[in-house]
Write an enzyme that holds these catalytic residues in place. Structure first.
Site, short mmCIF file in Angstrom:
data_model
loop_
_atom_site.label_atom_id
_atom_site.label_comp_id
_atom_site.label_asym_id
_atom_site.label_seq_id
_atom_site.Cartn_x
_atom_site.Cartn_y
_atom_site.Cartn_z
N THR A 73 0.82 -1.22 0.00
CA THR A 73 0.00 0.00 0.00
C THR A 73 0.84 1.26 0.00
O THR A 73 0.39 2.30 -0.48
CB THR A 73 -0.94 0.01 1.22
OG1 THR A 73 -0.16 -0.17 2.41
CG2 THR A 73 -1.97 -1.09 1.12
N CYS A 74 2.05 1.18 0.54
CA CYS A 74 2.90 2.38 0.58
C CYS A 74 3.30 2.82 -0.82
O CYS A 74 3.65 3.98 -1.04
CB CYS A 74 4.14 2.13 1.41
SG CYS A 74 3.76 1.79 3.14
#
Length: 1274
Positions: free
Chosen positions: A1240-1241
């Site tokens: 997700t980063c």
């Protein structure tokens, strides 16, 4: 090494080793080695190996290393290019590019061509290099594309006549490359096309061929100034020159340019030319040359009346084009005439009959007449001479840009040797010459060049002005119907058959008359001078309702046909015409460390100026202070006063005062007028001249070295207080600024009037129409309550945006001095405060970050070089703070986080207890989780909470507040339980902190606030009509009750007092008393409303009072304390008033992102496919189809799975940073048994290559539904 490469029968390994060694040696070789390097032998051997000669060594590695060695050789020793060409390299390279077998070999061939084409351009052309280089250019990366177009540009610098056919066929491909997203590619292609046109300028046939190949259609959009162009000023000027050269000889070009409305482009260039205010050091080939080239282009399009023998044929042909298509000249004239006042004589010489009518309508004749009738012409001439004499030397050197000789540079001697015809005091002589020659009484029949439209509008406006403030008397109220008729005539002129020009619109005084009429003569007056009676306000309301009814009437089928839309467009044109706001740019500014004396002595990277404080000659109560000090350019008057007051003030005992009094003690002004007014909003409202000040400021090195005198004296009163950096006092004004102010007073148009027509009408259209319906019901015109419903059409926000002002603001904000000091010219802050709607959302977003945080953010999160200047923390804008939160107790964790970091400038990052994930993804999910926590029932925060005893089978509904139209604060009475309300207040305080921190850090919240709540955040006052946006049933009931109360009040005020009407008043056939409504807030029986009557239930007598109290409790007093708590929490992060540059819709977009439409093309454009996948891979196509088929809930879950947030940022998929990337997930054996995973980063989806679309859908839905709620390694 050369011998090893040339050796016959060499093995592949030995050959690769020899070529590798040769490449390494050549990469470090210099040109002075050419004396002993065997160039001929090396060229012969390398060309043979590159072509696979003798069938030996024709492997990819050998070919690649051979071409690479040739590239290094030609780079180190340019003369070697002659040798490799002699040995037949060019056909070899072309064949490798036309039939690509290995991509790295093709890339190396392009690099070789780039080196060789510098020295052998003609041979490259003849070998077919351009066709080969451009054949598959789209398959290469941007960096290789730059190399390819550089090679083409080298070859086209001077195209021989016998090579023209090699070039013409490749022009369409070059034109397509003008649409590349890479600026360097576009610049190189533009240079190439410019060279081609220069080479073909003597051949009409070749120029026509270029036009048929689409060169004009591709070049023209690049130089249109509707937005900030990506091209350099010199390239833009050369492209305009390219069009002028085409139009000079090619009739195909002339017709194409007219068909593409080139007049609009020329107009944009001329109008935008004032973007260079304060930039006198720009060389000729930049901004000024764009104007010069644009005028030359206009000259080539309009056939001249004065003809030479050599060009008669082409002139006659151009005349025929205009004669056959009159619309060309009509549109061209309509576009450029408003900005070509200075070349009247030239145009009248060419086609006097065609232009005279336009000159009258556009105000040229009037302007010349007004110039000659100025009462104090000698003073104006003296001012002009003074300004000309005070111009810096670099401006004087640019004499070739003089409009007087723009068209005749090819017929006379050099422009530098001639004198400007309108300079040195001869302006009025020139104007008189134009009038007596072209605008005589015989040809100009109207008074002072006025038109019938102007005369008619002036007559109507005079009637409106005469009635100002008279209608407050009751006996004159009957005249309102007559005035409405006059107003209707005025508004219908906007939609008349004959187009109203900007000059006619301004000269008529329509804007001022409308403003005065609608406000009953009180508009723009100080509040203390109004003394308004109730009759005055009644007249204003009636006039607004009447005007709104006219303005929102549609002449066609859409909002674009409304009269208000036409009025707004006229106002936009007027603002563009009169705009003289300067863009003040710094020249050669380099950030460096300084020692500042003010505000305190310290080292700073904020720019400082050297100032000397001088006591006013009439000042007797203050001491002198003549020391030179360093002043931070962003300092406010208060800061300077704190420094200066102890040094200059004396009390009765001649002792120095330690601190200034609470109010302003000093007023200061700049003696030389060379400084920019401070942007801090601490001064009194500025004048028009103060707003426009700054066009004469030159922020060069001399500015920073010089000592600037600031005179101080005792402040007479707070009204005269001015900030320190204030140029308007005793400073010379630019002539154009003075003219602008005078024109404003003459035409009655002021930019301060713009909110009157945007916010005053467009935003409150529903209120105005509803009031009018309510009044009609009271009078009996409407008898059915269902007819009270108002349906209105508003104008889109984009209609109010000024492209010119937006471009100016963008350019001003990107100046390095502004990014360092956060100081903007006064016009930026004043316009943004009063008329933010004039600027695009993107520009206001950047301004907001500059004003609120001291940094300039571009495209929603990409931070540019800037300085965060904060009293509490002077850290790096990139500093980060990690905070560990408990997923099971989000609210408590959020409260602890905000207590520690609400006032910090650091970027917050979240990690969860007992989870390994950290960074962007967990942080985005935290803001999503806290958003959901605030929506839960039981907090006592929102309307629509279910009672605790309510039972439902749907667990989701029972947990969350039901608010279909968005969340709005629940009203709490002053007598409510203190302990319970204290908890509610704490939650609103925390909500304010979270909302502010999310905005500051660029995070997205998943919380559906109502439009009314956003209005409260922006400081707007709500009324009965705003209840519609969060509780439509209550709003309808209250408005119907209000209409009944108004009908009763109207009947009672009637002299005959119609008792029958009063007794017959019912609510949908039911008596008010029979409704059995208690005097309590609907939906909140414990919230009792105070009643002035003895009865505790609703009746027809207290109906109006009941509506008032319900509205008061619902949107005012009942939620006031909650909003105060919210604002106090918000202000701990940054000042809430900084958000007022946005509308409520934009604030929702800013805070909660936007719902993007996911069509296939948009998904392909904004998703990156890498590491095993391309946009055409079957699993990728399946993924995109599945995403498109998702419902709203699945799409939200998918977004949260990928990014940590179920919403996209402002700008949609394109604004995701990092970009959404899909890569192939490698597995052991069976892909169908694996699940997709994410980082997700990085917005990174690892997708296995599933065997079918159905299997992918199954696994993807399982992952996005079951994979929520934790972050672990994938």
């Amino acid at each position: 090494m050369v011998e090893a490469v040339a050796a016959e029968g060499a093995g592949q390994d030995a050959l690769v080793a020899a070529l590798t060694e040769l490449c390494e040696a050549l990469s470090f070789c210099a040109e002075d080695a050419g004396g002993y390097f065997p160039t001929e032998a090396a060229a012969r051997a390398l060309v043979r190996r590159a072509g696979g000669g003798d069938g030996a060594g024709a492997t990819p590695d050998v070919i690649l290393l051979s071409v690479r060695a040739i590239t290094y050789l030609c780079d180190a020793m340019p003369r070697a290019a002659d040798a490799v060409v002699r040995h037949g390299l060019l056909p070899v390279l072309c064949s490798r590019l036309l039939a690509i077998e290995y991509l790295d070999v093709a890339e190396q061939c392009l690099q070789a061509f780039e080196k060789i084409s510098r020295r052998q351009p003609a041979q490259c052309l003849q070998a077919g290099m351009i066709t080969a280089v451009l054949a598959y250019i789209d398959f290469f990366t941007a960096s290789i594309q730059r190399v390819a177009v550089s090679a083409v540009a080298n070859a086209c610098k001077k195209v021989p006549a016998d090579c023209s056919h090699f070039v013409v066929d490749s022009v369409p491909t070059l034109c397509n490359l003008l649409q590349s997203e890479d600026k360097m590619v576009v610049e190189k292609v533009a240079a190439c096309l410019i060279s081609i046109v220069d080479s073909f300028s003597s051949s009409v046939d070749l120029l026509d061929q270029l036009c048929h190949q689409g060169i004009i259609e591709k070049v023209l959009p690049l130089i249109h100034t509707g937005g900030l162009t990506a091209l350099s000023p010199s390239t833009c000027s050369n492209l305009i020159g390219l069009l002028a050269k085409l139009a000079c000889s090619s009739l195909v070009a002339v017709k194409s340019l007219f068909e593409l409305n080139v007049g609009s482009t020329i107009k944009g260039i001329l109008v935008a030319s004032d973007l260079s205010h304060g930039m006198p050091y720009l060389p000729l080939e930049k901004q000024n040359n764009q104007v010069n080239e644009a005028l030359k282009l206009a000259n080539q399009l309009i056939p001249s009346a004065a003809r030479g023998v050599e060009d008669t044929q082409i002139i006659l042909a151009k005349e025929k084009i205009i004669t056959d298509e009159p619309r060309f000249l009509c549109q061209f004239s309509r576009d450029i005439l408003p900005v070509l006042i200075k070349i009247i004589e030239i145009l009248m010489q060419k086609l006097p009959d065609a232009y005279l009518g336009f000159f009258i309508k556009e105000g040229v004749v009037y302007a010349v007449e007004a110039l000659l009738t100025q009462e104090d012409s000698s003073r104006s001439t003296h001012l002009l001479d003074d300004i000309q004499q005070s111009e810096p030397q670099p401006v004087i050197r640019n004499k070739s840009t003089c409009f007087c000789y723009a068209f005749d540079a090819h017929r006379y001697e050099a422009a530098e040797t001639r004198t400007c015809m309108i300079g040195n005091g001869s302006l009025y002589t020139f104007a008189r010459h134009v009038k007596t020659t072209y605008f005589t009484k015989e040809v100009v029949s109207f008074e002072k060049g006025s038109t019938e439209i102007v005369q008619k509008l002036k007559t109507c406006c005079a009637v409106l002005n005469e009635t100002t403030d008279k209608s407050s008397e009751r006996e004159n109220l009957q005249n309102e119907e007559y005035l409405s008729t006059i107003l209707s005539e005025v508004m219908m002129e906007l939609h008349g058959g004959e187009t109203m020009t900007t000059f006619e619109f301004l000269e008529s005084g329509l804007v001022k008359s409308l403003s005065n009429y609608l406000s009953n003569g009180k508009y723009l007056q100080a509040v203390e001078n109004m003394n308004c009676s109730s009759d005055h306000f009644l007249a204003v309301v009636k006039r607004f309702q009447s005007f709104a009814q006219m303005s929102f009437s549609r002449m066609g089928q859409s909002w674009s046909d409304m009269l208000l839309t036409l009025l707004v467009r006229k106002l936009q044109n007027a603002l563009t015409s009169l705009d003289n706001f300067p863009v003040i740019m710094s020249h050669n500014f380099k950030p460096r460390s300084n020692i500042s004396d003010i505000p305190t002595r310290h080292s700073t990277i904020i720019p400082c100026i050297r100032v000397r404080f001088k006591k006013h000659e009439d000042e007797t109560n203050l001491s002198s202070y003549d020391s030179v000090v360093n002043l931070e350019i962003s300092s406010s008057l208060h800061t300077i006063e704190e420094f200066l007051w102890p040094k200059v003030s004396t009390d009765m005992n001649s002792q120095k005062a330690e601190s200034p009094p609470s109010g302003p003690a000093l007023e200061s002004y700049v003696n030389d007028g060379s400084l920019e007014r401070d942007s801090t909003p601490q001064s009194s409202p500025p004048s028009e001249d103060q707003i426009n000040a700054g066009s004469d400021i030159i922020l060069d090195m001399q500015f920073w070295r010089s000592v600037h005198d600031i005179t101080f004296r005792t402040a007479a009163n707070p009204e005269t207080d001015r900030t320190a950096l204030n140029p308007e006092a005793d400073s010379p004004k630019d002539s154009s600024t003075a003219m602008s102010s005078k024109n404003d007073s003459t035409t009655g148009f002021k930019w301060q009037m713009l909110p009157f027509f945007s916010k005053g009408l467009n935003r409150y259209s529903f209120h105005l129409v509803s009031e009018e319906r309510n009044h009609s019901f009271a009078q009996g015109t409407i008898t059915n309550l269902d007819d009270l419903k108002a349906v209105v059409f508003s104008i889109p926000q984009q209609e109010f945006v000024s492209a010119k002002l937006t471009d100016k603001l963008e350019q001003q904000m990107h100046d390095p001095l502004v990014s360092r000091s956060c100081c903007l010219p006064l016009w930026c802050t004043e316009l943004m405060s009063a008329c933010p709607f004039l600027f695009s959302f993107e520009a206001r977003w950047k301004y907001f970050h500059l004003a609120a945080f001291g940094s300039l953010k571009n495209h929603y999160g990409h931070i540019m070089d800037a300085i965060v200047n904060s009293v509490t923390e002077r850290g790096s804008p990139h500093s980060r703070k990690k905070f560990k939160v408990d997923r099971d107790d989000i609210l408590v964790s959020a409260a602890k986080m905000m207590k520690s970091y609400a006032k910090s400038n650091a970027l917050l990052e979240v990690e969860y207890k007992e989870e390994v994930g950290t960074g962007l993804g967990p942080t985005m999910e935290f803001y999503t989780l806290i958003s959901h926590e605030f929506q839960k029932s039981g907090l006592g925060m929102w309307r629509g909470e279910l009672p605790c005893e309510a039972v439902t089978d749907d667990a989701h509904v029972s947990r969350f507040v039901v608010a279909p139209k968005g969340l709005f604060p629940r009203p709490w009475s002053a007598s409510a339980d203190c302990a319970s309300f204290q908890e509610v207040s704490k939650q609103f305080h925390l909500l304010g902190q979270v909302v502010a921190k999310a905005i500051k850090d660029g995070r997205i919240l998943d919380i559906p606030f109502s439009k009314a709540f956003y209005k409260l955040i922006l400081g707007q006052e709500l009324n009965i009509y705003d209840i519609q946006s969060f509780d439509s049933e209550l709003a309808i009931s209250l408005m119907e009750f209000q209409a009944i109360a108004c009908r009763r009040k109207y009947a009672e005020s009637n002299l005959m007092r119609d008792c029958q009407i009063i007794s017959d008043l019912t609510y949908r056939g039911c008596r008010i008393e029979d409704l059995a409504i208690d005097f309590a807030l609907p939906g909140y029986p414990d919230y009792m409303l105070s009643s002035g009557s003895s009865s505790g239930s609703l009746n027809v007598e207290n109906l109006e009072e009941y509506v008032h109290h319900v509205v008061e409790a619902t949107v005012k007093s009942g939620i006031a304390r909650q909003m105060e708590a919210f604002k106090s929490g918000f202000n701990e992060v940054f000042p809430l008033n900084k958000l007022q540059v946005f509308s409520e819709d934009e604030l929702e977009r800013l805070l909660c992102g936007e719902q993007d439409t996911w069509d296939f093309g948009k998904l392909v454009d904004h998703i990156k496919f890498d590491h095993g996948y391309t946009s055409s891979s079957p699993p990728v196509i399946n993924l995109l189809e599945i995403i498109q088929e998702f419902g709203s809930h699945q799409r939200r879950a998918f977004l949260q799975f990928i990014t940590g947030s179920p919403r996209l940022p402002p700008g949609g998929l394109a604004a995701l940073n990092p970009k959404f990337t899909v890569v192939r997930k490698h597995n052991s054996n069976d892909a169908d048994s694996d699940l997709p995973s994410v980082m997700t980063c990085a917005n990174y989806l690892k997708l296995p290559p599933y065997s079918s679309k159905e299997k992918m859908r199954e696994k993807l839905i399982y992952a996005i539904t079951e994979g929520q709620g934790s972050f672990h390694l994938s």
